[in-house]
Design a protein around this motif. Structure first.
Motif, PDB file in Angstrom:
ATOM      1  N   SER A 679     -47.097   7.220  -9.397  1.00 16.20           N
ATOM      2  CA  SER A 679     -46.318   7.917 -10.427  1.00 16.20           C
ATOM      3  C   SER A 679     -46.103   9.372 -10.044  1.00 16.20           C
ATOM      4  CB  SER A 679     -47.039   7.819 -11.775  1.00 16.20           C
ATOM      5  OG  SER A 679     -47.185   6.472 -12.181  1.00 16.20           O
ATOM      6  N   GLY A 680     -47.153   9.999  -9.506  1.00 13.76           N
ATOM      7  CA  GLY A 680     -46.998  11.379  -9.060  1.00 13.76           C
ATOM      8  C   GLY A 680     -45.991  11.507  -7.938  1.00 13.76           C
ATOM      9  N   ALA A 681     -45.975  10.539  -7.043  1.00 16.32           N
ATOM     10  CA  ALA A 681     -45.017  10.584  -5.941  1.00 16.32           C
ATOM     11  C   ALA A 681     -43.584  10.481  -6.445  1.00 16.32           C
ATOM     12  CB  ALA A 681     -45.320   9.452  -4.952  1.00 16.32           C
ATOM     13  N   TRP A 682     -43.345   9.635  -7.463  1.00 21.42           N
ATOM     14  CA  TRP A 682     -42.000   9.562  -8.043  1.00 21.42           C
ATOM     15  C   TRP A 682     -41.594  10.902  -8.655  1.00 21.42           C
ATOM     16  CZ3 TRP A 682     -38.468   6.268  -6.885  1.00 21.42           C
ATOM     17  CH2 TRP A 682     -38.806   4.970  -6.506  1.00 21.42           C
ATOM     18  N   LEU A 683     -42.537  11.581  -9.300  1.00 22.46           N
ATOM     19  CA  LEU A 683     -42.239  12.906  -9.853  1.00 22.46           C
ATOM     20  C   LEU A 683     -41.925  13.895  -8.735  1.00 22.46           C
ATOM     21  CD1 LEU A 683     -44.981  13.212 -12.630  1.00 22.46           C
ATOM     22  CD2 LEU A 683     -42.577  12.552 -12.881  1.00 22.46           C
ATOM     23  N   LEU A 684     -42.639  13.783  -7.622  1.00 25.76           N
ATOM     24  CA  LEU A 684     -42.362  14.652  -6.480  1.00 25.76           C
ATOM     25  C   LEU A 684     -40.952  14.419  -5.951  1.00 25.76           C
ATOM     26  CD1 LEU A 684     -45.745  14.359  -4.531  1.00 25.76           C
ATOM     27  CD2 LEU A 684     -44.900  16.364  -5.752  1.00 25.76           C
ATOM     28  N   LEU A 685     -40.547  13.163  -5.847  1.00 27.22           N
ATOM     29  CA  LEU A 685     -39.201  12.866  -5.349  1.00 27.22           C
ATOM     30  C   LEU A 685     -38.126  13.419  -6.275  1.00 27.22           C
ATOM     31  CD1 LEU A 685     -39.395   9.237  -3.920  1.00 27.22           C
ATOM     32  CD2 LEU A 685     -39.248  11.396  -2.679  1.00 27.22           C
ATOM     33  N   ARG A 686     -38.346  13.321  -7.567  1.00 31.26           N
ATOM     34  CA  ARG A 686     -37.371  13.882  -8.514  1.00 31.26           C
ATOM     35  C   ARG A 686     -37.257  15.392  -8.337  1.00 31.26           C
ATOM     36  NH1 ARG A 686     -38.450  11.760 -14.480  1.00 31.26           N
ATOM     37  NH2 ARG A 686     -36.758  13.261 -14.803  1.00 31.26           N
ATOM     38  N   ALA A 687     -38.393  16.065  -8.123  1.00 29.39           N
ATOM     39  CA  ALA A 687     -38.360  17.515  -7.901  1.00 29.39           C
ATOM     40  C   ALA A 687     -37.620  17.846  -6.611  1.00 29.39           C
ATOM     41  CB  ALA A 687     -39.781  18.069  -7.864  1.00 29.39           C
ATOM     42  N   LEU A 688     -37.833  17.046  -5.565  1.00 27.65           N
ATOM     43  CA  LEU A 688     -37.123  17.280  -4.305  1.00 27.65           C
ATOM     44  C   LEU A 688     -35.624  17.070  -4.467  1.00 27.65           C
ATOM     45  CD1 LEU A 688     -39.540  15.574  -1.735  1.00 27.65           C
ATOM     46  CD2 LEU A 688     -39.460  17.966  -2.456  1.00 27.65           C
ATOM     47  N   GLU A 689     -35.235  16.091  -5.270  1.00 27.23           N
ATOM     48  CA  GLU A 689     -33.816  15.865  -5.522  1.00 27.23           C
ATOM     49  C   GLU A 689     -33.193  17.053  -6.246  1.00 27.23           C
ATOM     50  OE1 GLU A 689     -33.689  12.261  -7.686  1.00 27.23           O
ATOM     51  OE2 GLU A 689     -34.167  10.964  -5.973  1.00 27.23           O
ATOM     52  N   GLU A 690     -33.928  17.611  -7.193  1.00 27.08           N
ATOM     53  CA  GLU A 690     -33.427  18.801  -7.889  1.00 27.08           C
ATOM     54  C   GLU A 690     -33.271  19.970  -6.927  1.00 27.08           C
ATOM     55  OE1 GLU A 690     -32.359  19.093 -10.967  1.00 27.08           O
ATOM     56  OE2 GLU A 690     -32.695  16.950 -11.285  1.00 27.08           O
ATOM     57  N   LEU A 691     -34.206  20.107  -6.002  1.00 27.28           N
ATOM     58  CA  LEU A 691     -34.109  21.184  -5.019  1.00 27.28           C
ATOM     59  C   LEU A 691     -32.916  20.975  -4.100  1.00 27.28           C
ATOM     60  CD1 LEU A 691     -35.380  23.740  -3.904  1.00 27.28           C
ATOM     61  CD2 LEU A 691     -36.919  22.327  -2.530  1.00 27.28           C
ATOM     62  N   GLU A 692     -32.688  19.743  -3.700  1.00 28.33           N
ATOM     63  CA  GLU A 692     -31.504  19.431  -2.894  1.00 28.33           C
ATOM     64  C   GLU A 692     -30.226  19.779  -3.657  1.00 28.33           C
ATOM     65  OE1 GLU A 692     -32.125  15.792   0.256  1.00 28.33           O
ATOM     66  OE2 GLU A 692     -31.838  15.308  -1.850  1.00 28.33           O
ATOM     67  N   ARG A 693     -30.173  19.382  -4.929  1.00 31.47           N
ATOM     68  CA  ARG A 693     -28.977  19.610  -5.730  1.00 31.47           C
ATOM     69  C   ARG A 693     -28.705  21.114  -5.873  1.00 31.47           C
ATOM     70  NH1 ARG A 693     -30.521  16.878  -9.684  1.00 31.47           N
ATOM     71  NH2 ARG A 693     -29.662  14.909  -8.901  1.00 31.47           N
ATOM     72  N   ALA A 694     -29.759  21.895  -6.066  1.00 33.15           N
ATOM     73  CA  ALA A 694     -29.579  23.344  -6.219  1.00 33.15           C
ATOM     74  C   ALA A 694     -28.991  23.962  -4.957  1.00 33.15           C
ATOM     75  CB  ALA A 694     -30.919  24.006  -6.556  1.00 33.15           C
ATOM     76  N   THR A 695     -29.487  23.561  -3.782  1.00 31.81           N
ATOM     77  CA  THR A 695     -28.972  24.156  -2.547  1.00 31.81           C
ATOM     78  C   THR A 695     -27.591  23.615  -2.186  1.00 31.81           C
ATOM     79  OG1 THR A 695     -30.208  22.489  -1.296  1.00 31.81           O
ATOM     80  CG2 THR A 695     -31.270  24.615  -1.635  1.00 31.81           C
ATOM     81  N   ARG A 696     -27.312  22.375  -2.545  1.00 35.92           N
ATOM     82  CA  ARG A 696     -25.962  21.857  -2.300  1.00 35.92           C
ATOM     83  C   ARG A 696     -24.952  22.581  -3.157  1.00 35.92           C
ATOM     84  NH1 ARG A 696     -28.129  16.510  -2.203  1.00 35.92           N
ATOM     85  NH2 ARG A 696     -27.454  16.238  -4.364  1.00 35.92           N
ATOM     86  N   THR A 697     -25.327  22.868  -4.420  1.00 36.63           N
ATOM     87  CA  THR A 697     -24.430  23.630  -5.293  1.00 36.63           C
ATOM     88  C   THR A 697     -24.166  24.999  -4.716  1.00 36.63           C
ATOM     89  OG1 THR A 697     -25.319  22.454  -7.203  1.00 36.63           O
ATOM     90  CG2 THR A 697     -24.118  24.496  -7.632  1.00 36.63           C
TER      91      THR A 697
END
Length: 702
Positions: A679-697
């Protein structure tokens, strides 16, 4: 923001007054120490010697009011020693043509480098420059240089003696730091009742850790109630998040959530009670409703990870209350031996090689501390030479003002510049008016000076402008004990104050150190540190028997420090008159907010998993350590990408996570242990996706 707006905002900040005074007893104690040195010196050796000792006592007293967790007497002695050395060298340099400006430049450069040791060292070192400028103007010969240097040091000794003979709330700084940590946890528990994703501010815990670093003397004399409670607070913090978070704990709605809210309410009350007891030293007073809220109701309401976290929370609260109650059985002065691995702070004598090593590491071209040292040395020396060119007797006030105005960052420099000019004008005019109206003699001037310094100590928390006014009046009244033209002296001091302040502000504008330029570096460091923390927690789940507890702890502390550096840089950058995009390729201020939220979520996921760290005898989670290593490398690469303006890419991390999930499907671990890590790993992946989205924007915005 535009320069006009930035300067106006900084000026308003410098003139803002707070409705807060220093403890009157501490202000009185500091003023009494100054009075003893001043009146004794005046009676025995005359006004010049009395002025030297009184200035030393004043600066040493100011050092004891700085935010520091070192013993106050040692701060006073160290400040007095620095003042004595600067005064002695100044008197030796004055008779030699051209030598004093060189000494002033070198000493100012060293004072600027002292900021590498912290704000307290930087402020005290800068004050030695101002005393050097004032003292050597007094009419005394070079043979008396050693005597005047010793008198300055004696002023520091007088402050140390006053603190020793009249202790006011001993260990108060350490008590406040630890109590603030528990109070912040109580506030966090309350916010978690309504927002299970609420973030906790780690600054109080960081401050409490700094306060727990003790010198050998402090370790032998530490009050019992300050022993062990900080470590419990550190373990309570992730446990609170684990209890409240619906993704790893109780359900978002229903009886489980009601029980969690009840548990958090009782926890907040008990934490507040612990904070009050720690701050005041009084016995712990239990709130009536807290114990009932912490007792598990009949029948299982919580299940799984939520049940384990709630039991751990209640156990930790019991340990904290038990430790405080056991401490109350002893007297407050009972020496307590520190545990193995205690946080030791080197004594003043042993600090010298450590300080030299810290300063040496700042001697790089991109160091903001080195930039400040060069700027301080240049502006003080230039102000001194310009004032000498005017031929005015009190021209040294230009260099004195410049030294007190220049600070390492824009906001402090410009806010202090405005406050310094306004405060100096008010103080000089007030003191000059008193001298003209009352025509006080030496003893009356000394008495008025002591009153001014008492007011200066009292208003240290009120604002820089009123404190500067009191200090300026203090210096004027001290120097009034030496005969001179009062009105002409006031005119020269005002003129030189304006010159020094203007020169300092102009120098910073021409040779700035923009915190905005360091934002990409601070962002990259925080991303990498948060990834190392999450990776260390995953590694601990993957190898419970072989893990080193210090690895997770070290990674957590590093992540906190990087987060604090990022937030400080961001706050300072907001006040600077430069465009963010000019210094940070690919990340605007808006995108930085998105990055901050994503990295905060990454840290929170690691925190939730830390709250459920398995014991040494627990079965390992297959593949968790390997995924943690990939995550650490991926976030380090993401930090480098942000630093160079490129979008981050976590495809390798996603591929590693998919491989890990496949491995768990083929070789499942016990559900209780694997569920938390997965479950923690899934939360980590969601945070990484948000970081990707911020830099892509950010990249698309270019």
């Amino acid at each position: 923001m535009p320069w006009s707006v930035a300067i106006r905002a900084a000026g308003r900040a410098g003139l803002r007054l707070e409705r807060e005074l220093t403890d009157p007893r501490r202000a009185l104690r500091g003023a009494l120490a100054v009075a003893v040195v001043l009146f004794a010196g005046l009676a025995v050796a005359g006004p010049a010697a009395a002025t030297a000792g009184a200035l030393g006592a004043f600066i040493a007293g100011t050092a004891t009011f700085q935010r520091s967790f070192r013993p106050r007497p040692s701060l006073a002695v160290a400040a007095g020693a620095g003042l004595g050395i600067s005064t002695f060298l100044g008197y030796l340099a004055v008779p030699v043509p051209g030598l004093f400006p060189v000494l002033l430049a070198v000493w100012s450069f060293g004072a600027g480098l002292a900021w590498a040791l912290g704000p307290t060292a930087g402020v005290v070192a800068t004050n030695t420059v101002t005393v050097l400028l004032v003292i050597v103007r007094l009419p005394v010969g070079v043979p008396a240089a050693l005597g005047h240097g010793l008198l300055c040091a004696l002023g520091g000794g007088a402050q140390a003696l006053a603190i020793t003979l009249w202790p006011i709330r001993p260990w108060g700084a350490q008590r406040d730091a630890l109590a603030d940590a528990y109070a912040s946890l109580a506030d966090h528990a309350r916010r978690l009742r309504h927002d299970p994703y609420a973030a906790v501010d780690p600054e109080p815990l960081m401050t409490a850790r700094h306060a727990a670093e003790l010198t050998p003397w402090q370790e032998r004399h530490r009050p019992p109630e300050l022993h062990g409670l900080r470590g419990i607070a550190e373990r309570i913090r992730p446990t609170l998040a684990a209890v409240a978070d619906p993704r790893l704990g109780a359900a978002a709605q229903g009886p489980e959530r009601d029980r969690v809210r009840e548990l958090l309410a009782g926890t907040a009350e008990l934490l507040d009670a612990l904070a009050r007891a720690i701050r005041t030293g009084e016995p712990l007073c239990y709130p009536r409703s807290a114990p009932a809220a912490l007792v598990a109701p009949a029948g299982p309401v919580l299940h799984g990870a939520a049940l384990r976290a709630s039991r751990r929370l209640v156990t930790l609260l019991g340990q904290a209350t038990g430790a405080l109650e056991r401490a109350g059985e002893d007297t407050i002065d009972t020496p307590v031996a520190g545990p193995a691995g205690a946080l030791l702070r080197p004594g003043v004598a042993r600090m010298l090689p450590i300080a030299l090593g810290t300063v040496r590491r700042q001697l790089t071209a991109d160091s903001p501390v080195l930039h400040h040292a060069v700027r301080l040395s240049a502006v003080v020396t230039a102000a001194y030479l310009l004032s000498r060119a005017t031929g005015l007797q009190h021209g040294y006030w230009a260099a004195l003002t410049a030294a007190m105005v220049i600070r390492p960052d824009f906001a402090q420099t410009y806010s202090r510049g405005v406050a310094r000019v306004v405060g100096t004008l008010a103080g000089v005019l007030l003191a000059t008016g008193l001298v003209e109206l009352l025509d006080p003699g030496q003893w009356a001037s000394a008495a008025l000076a002591v009153g001014c310094i008492g007011c200066a100590y009292l208003t240290l928390r009120t604002g820089y402008a009123p404190t500067t006014a009191c200090v300026s009046a203090y210096v004027v009244l001290l120097l009034n004990m030496v005969p001179g033209d009062v009105l002409r002296t006031a005119y020269e001091r005002i003129l030189m104050t304006l010159l020094g302040g203007a020169l300092a502000l102009l120098t910073y504008a021409l040779f700035p150190t923009w915190e905005t330029a360091r934002l990409p570096e601070r962002t990259a460091e925080w991303i990498a540190a948060a990834g190392r923390y999450a990776g260390a927690v995953l590694a601990a789940h993957g190898d419970p028997a072989g893990r080193d507890p210090r690895e997770v702890r070290t990674a957590l502390l590093d992540s906190r420090e990087r987060r604090s550096a990022f937030l400080t840089a961001r706050q300072r950058a907001e006040a600077e008159p430069v465009r963010h995009t000019a210094w940070s390729p690919g990340l605007s201020r808006e995108q930085l907010d998105l990055v901050r939220e994503a990295v905060g979520a990454l840290s929170r996921a690691g925190l939730l998993m830390e709250a459920h760290l398995p014991g040494p005898d627990a079965p390992p989670v297959p593949g968790a350590a390997e995924f943690g290593a990939v995550l650490t490398d991926a976030t380090a690469a993401a930090g480098a990408a942000v630093l160079t303006g490129r979008p981050v890419d976590f495809r390798d991390a996603r591929a590693a996570h998919a491989a890990w999930e496949a491995r768990l499907a083929a070789d499942p671990a016990p559900a209780g242990e694997a569920d938390v890590a997965r479950s923690g790993a899934w939360l980590l992946l969601r945070a990484l996706e948000e970081l990707e989205r911020a830099t892509r924007t950010a990249s698309a915005a270019e």
